[in-house]
Motif scaffolding. Structure first.
Motif, PDB file in Angstrom:
ATOM      1  N   VAL A  99     -23.929 -60.534  -3.289  1.00 27.57           N
ATOM      2  CA  VAL A  99     -23.281 -60.995  -4.516  1.00 27.57           C
ATOM      3  C   VAL A  99     -21.847 -60.486  -4.510  1.00 27.57           C
ATOM      4  CG1 VAL A  99     -23.204 -60.804  -7.029  1.00 27.57           C
ATOM      5  CG2 VAL A  99     -25.405 -61.120  -5.863  1.00 27.57           C
ATOM      6  N   GLU A 100     -20.902 -61.407  -4.607  1.00 29.28           N
ATOM      7  CA  GLU A 100     -19.486 -61.038  -4.655  1.00 29.28           C
ATOM      8  C   GLU A 100     -18.964 -61.231  -6.072  1.00 29.28           C
ATOM      9  OE1 GLU A 100     -15.095 -62.292  -2.851  1.00 29.28           O
ATOM     10  OE2 GLU A 100     -16.885 -63.424  -2.272  1.00 29.28           O
ATOM     11  N   THR A 101     -18.307 -60.208  -6.591  1.00 28.34           N
ATOM     12  CA  THR A 101     -17.748 -60.280  -7.932  1.00 28.34           C
ATOM     13  C   THR A 101     -16.403 -59.572  -7.966  1.00 28.34           C
ATOM     14  OG1 THR A 101     -18.124 -59.727 -10.264  1.00 28.34           O
ATOM     15  CG2 THR A 101     -18.972 -58.187  -8.637  1.00 28.34           C
ATOM     16  N   GLY A 102     -15.551 -60.003  -8.897  1.00 32.81           N
ATOM     17  CA  GLY A 102     -14.255 -59.354  -9.044  1.00 32.81           C
ATOM     18  C   GLY A 102     -14.314 -58.086  -9.864  1.00 32.81           C
ATOM     19  N   GLY A 103     -15.440 -57.837 -10.516  1.00 35.41           N
ATOM     20  CA  GLY A 103     -15.610 -56.628 -11.323  1.00 35.41           C
ATOM     21  C   GLY A 103     -17.077 -56.391 -11.582  1.00 35.41           C
ATOM     22  N   ASP A 104     -17.467 -55.136 -11.774  1.00 37.42           N
ATOM     23  CA  ASP A 104     -18.896 -54.809 -11.895  1.00 37.42           C
ATOM     24  C   ASP A 104     -19.349 -54.685 -13.340  1.00 37.42           C
ATOM     25  OD1 ASP A 104     -17.500 -52.540 -12.473  1.00 37.42           O
ATOM     26  OD2 ASP A 104     -18.817 -51.176 -11.380  1.00 37.42           O
ATOM     27  N   GLY A 105     -18.513 -55.087 -14.299  1.00 38.39           N
ATOM     28  CA  GLY A 105     -18.841 -54.879 -15.701  1.00 38.39           C
ATOM     29  C   GLY A 105     -20.159 -55.486 -16.134  1.00 38.39           C
ATOM     30  N   ARG A 106     -20.491 -56.668 -15.624  1.00 39.21           N
ATOM     31  CA  ARG A 106     -21.705 -57.346 -16.092  1.00 39.21           C
ATOM     32  C   ARG A 106     -22.881 -57.166 -15.148  1.00 39.21           C
ATOM     33  NH1 ARG A 106     -22.532 -62.663 -14.092  1.00 39.21           N
ATOM     34  NH2 ARG A 106     -21.010 -63.337 -12.553  1.00 39.21           N
ATOM     35  N   TRP A 107     -22.677 -56.423 -14.053  1.00 41.45           N
ATOM     36  CA  TRP A 107     -23.762 -56.269 -13.085  1.00 41.45           C
ATOM     37  C   TRP A 107     -24.462 -54.934 -13.294  1.00 41.45           C
ATOM     38  CZ3 TRP A 107     -25.668 -60.247 -10.699  1.00 41.45           C
ATOM     39  CH2 TRP A 107     -24.866 -61.383 -10.547  1.00 41.45           C
ATOM     40  N   ASN A 108     -25.386 -54.938 -14.237  1.00 38.37           N
ATOM     41  CA  ASN A 108     -26.118 -53.709 -14.518  1.00 38.37           C
ATOM     42  C   ASN A 108     -27.446 -53.642 -13.774  1.00 38.37           C
ATOM     43  OD1 ASN A 108     -27.432 -55.691 -15.898  1.00 38.37           O
ATOM     44  ND2 ASN A 108     -27.243 -54.758 -17.927  1.00 38.37           N
ATOM     45  N   MET A 109     -27.703 -54.627 -12.899  1.00 37.03           N
ATOM     46  CA  MET A 109     -28.919 -54.556 -12.092  1.00 37.03           C
ATOM     47  C   MET A 109     -28.644 -53.735 -10.831  1.00 37.03           C
ATOM     48  SD  MET A 109     -29.245 -58.392 -10.409  1.00 37.03           S
ATOM     49  CE  MET A 109     -29.168 -59.249 -11.968  1.00 37.03           C
ATOM     50  N   THR A 110     -29.691 -53.149 -10.299  1.00 38.65           N
ATOM     51  CA  THR A 110     -29.558 -52.256  -9.153  1.00 38.65           C
ATOM     52  C   THR A 110     -29.665 -53.028  -7.845  1.00 38.65           C
ATOM     53  OG1 THR A 110     -30.541 -50.450 -10.418  1.00 38.65           O
ATOM     54  CG2 THR A 110     -30.482 -50.203  -8.030  1.00 38.65           C
ATOM     55  N   PHE A 111     -28.719 -52.769  -6.945  1.00 37.88           N
ATOM     56  CA  PHE A 111     -28.759 -53.331  -5.597  1.00 37.88           C
ATOM     57  C   PHE A 111     -28.967 -52.194  -4.601  1.00 37.88           C
ATOM     58  CE2 PHE A 111     -26.646 -56.601  -7.950  1.00 37.88           C
ATOM     59  CZ  PHE A 111     -26.919 -57.789  -7.289  1.00 37.88           C
ATOM     60  N   PRO A 112     -29.634 -52.469  -3.487  1.00 38.22           N
ATOM     61  CA  PRO A 112     -29.787 -51.424  -2.466  1.00 38.22           C
ATOM     62  C   PRO A 112     -28.445 -50.883  -1.979  1.00 38.22           C
ATOM     63  CG  PRO A 112     -31.265 -53.259  -2.007  1.00 38.22           C
ATOM     64  CD  PRO A 112     -30.380 -53.695  -3.128  1.00 38.22           C
ATOM     65  N   ILE A 113     -27.434 -51.771  -1.910  1.00 35.17           N
ATOM     66  CA  ILE A 113     -26.117 -51.371  -1.407  1.00 35.17           C
ATOM     67  C   ILE A 113     -25.046 -51.902  -2.356  1.00 35.17           C
ATOM     68  CG2 ILE A 113     -24.448 -51.567   0.493  1.00 35.17           C
ATOM     69  CD1 ILE A 113     -26.802 -52.065   2.374  1.00 35.17           C
ATOM     70  N   THR A 114     -24.062 -51.067  -2.650  1.00 39.98           N
ATOM     71  CA  THR A 114     -22.879 -51.503  -3.391  1.00 39.98           C
ATOM     72  C   THR A 114     -21.643 -51.194  -2.554  1.00 39.98           C
ATOM     73  OG1 THR A 114     -23.913 -51.126  -5.551  1.00 39.98           O
ATOM     74  CG2 THR A 114     -21.505 -51.235  -5.491  1.00 39.98           C
ATOM     75  N   MET A 115     -20.836 -52.210  -2.309  1.00 37.37           N
ATOM     76  CA  MET A 115     -19.585 -52.035  -1.573  1.00 37.37           C
ATOM     77  C   MET A 115     -18.426 -52.235  -2.550  1.00 37.37           C
ATOM     78  SD  MET A 115     -17.904 -54.283   1.552  1.00 37.37           S
ATOM     79  CE  MET A 115     -19.317 -54.136   2.625  1.00 37.37           C
TER      80      MET A 115
END
Length: 395
Positions: free
Chosen positions: A304-320
């Motif tokens: 998942v590519e996003t310009g900001g993490d404000g709305r991504w409150n779900m957990t991913f195995p990896i965050t870059m």
């Protein structure tokens, strides 16, 4: 349907090849036409003319074929195909000669009978073919990242892709992720050409729009590691659904076409990501056909590519995290690209939220345009002028 579809003659827009047994049973069909729509129409017309049910044949190849070095297509120009069919006990004949002198490409569709398809599947593949279809586990080659696409300080993070785990990429730096992944991700995987969920019910997996073919057998295709990029702003949600092509033939959703590879989603709806991750956790997706439900196995990695993490409150195995470029990175890029040094003050004239790779590419374009019109000016002066234009301080 044209009355002369089976009549041998000189042709300029289409051609039909068939492979027949001694008893005149057709096991092989290849049609040429100006585009996909016309090729499909020609194939269906041929089926109708010969009284063949379309479901008795399976499309094993289709796409644009380069004919720039051919003046004609005929049985004599296709000696390799003729020899191959001969080994299968088939004779290659056509409905004429197709003139291609002024064409660069033409669309072709190749189909074989189900009987021949099953026979070829059961044949033991020669060692040479087994080697040609050998898989190489997906990996990222950092040296293949195109020059000028990413600051060197960010490159090491991309090794995380080797873990093949779902990932959230917070791309504040506006790095061209699609280009980097398509160039740097290596490996080759074997995917089915079609999934036959029951007799005569097919789901097409291999798709030339998304897959780069390396080698193939009748029922399988070796492709470069799939990287399918989906952009919320320009692509359709229908891409995640099964699409009917014919009565019992369906095109797979893109997450199935991303088999053994990566599905990259740019700013996707959260509900879509939740759905895909639930499908992955379950290990299959439901395919419903005529009141029956089939479980189709899945195997893909989500990015998942996003310009900001404000709305991504779900957990991913990896965050870059790819943050905005600081002054030092910005100045290093300028020095590497233009061979000149600017001051920290010059870098700070660009607002922090504009210090991105997109802005840097815009700067390069502005610099080139200014240089074309102001050849007497030096590089430093031109760069400063380009920055003025970018930030709106030109008077």
């Amino acid at each position: 349907m044209p009355e002369d579809i089976l009549t041998p003659k000189e042709r300029y827009d289409s051609l039909v090849f068939i492979g027949i047994k001694e008893n005149d049973v057709i096991d092989f069909i290849k049609v040429y036409a100006e585009d996909k729509t016309k090729a499909l129409a020609l194939l269906n017309s041929f089926f109708y003319e010969k009284g063949i049910h379309p479901m008795d044949f399976i499309v094993v190849d289709e796409g644009v074929e380069d004919v720039s070095e051919k003046e004609i297509i005929s049985t004599k120009t296709e000696e390799e195909l003729s020899a191959y069919l001969s080994r299968l006990g088939l004779k290659l004949i056509s409905n004429g000669i197709l003139y291609t002198k002024y064409k660069d490409s033409i669309y072709q569709i190749t189909a074989i009978s189900r009987e021949l398809y099953e026979t070829l599947k059961k044949q033991k593949k020669p060692e040479r073919m087994e080697e040609e279809l050998k898989e190489v586990e997906p990996y990222i080659d950092l040296e293949k990242i195109p020059a000028g696409e990413i600051p060197k300080e960010y490159i090491k993070q991309f090794n995380l892709l080797n873990l093949m785990q779902d990932m959230l990429v917070i791309n504040e730096a506006e790095i061209d992720l699609e280009t980097i992944l398509k160039e740097a991700i290596q490996g080759q995987v074997l995917i089915p050409r079609n999934m036959e969920v029951e007799e005569s019910l097919l789901i097409q997996i291999f798709d030339k729009e998304y897959h780069r073919e390396i080698s193939s057998a009748v029922d399988k295709v070796l492709v470069k590691t799939p990287i399918i990029y989906w952009d919320y702003y320009v692509d359709s949600m229908d891409d995640f659904e099964f699409k009917k092509i014919e009565e019992r033939v369906f095109s797979a959703p893109i997450f199935l076409k991303a088999m053994k590879g990566f599905l990259v989603l740019y700013e996707p709806p959260k509900q879509l990501v939740k759905r895909l991750r639930r499908i992955k956790k379950r290990g299959y997706v439901d395919f419903n056909f005529r009141d029956r439900r089939y479980k189709i196995p899945v195997n893909f990695t989500i990015i998942v590519e996003t310009g900001g993490d404000g709305r991504w409150n779900m957990t991913f195995p990896i965050t870059m995290r790819l943050p905005k470029l600081d002054e030092h990175i910005w100045l290093n890029l300028i020095r590497e690209e233009f061979g000149v040094k600017l001051s920290i003050a010059d870098a700070r004239r660009i607002p922090k939220d504009q210090r991105t790779m997109s802005s840097f590419k815009n700067l390069k374009i502005l610099y080139r345009k200014l240089k074309e019109h102001n050849k007497e000016k030096g590089d430093v002066e031109l760069l400063k002028e380009a920055i003025d234009i970018m930030v709106g301080t030109v008077r």
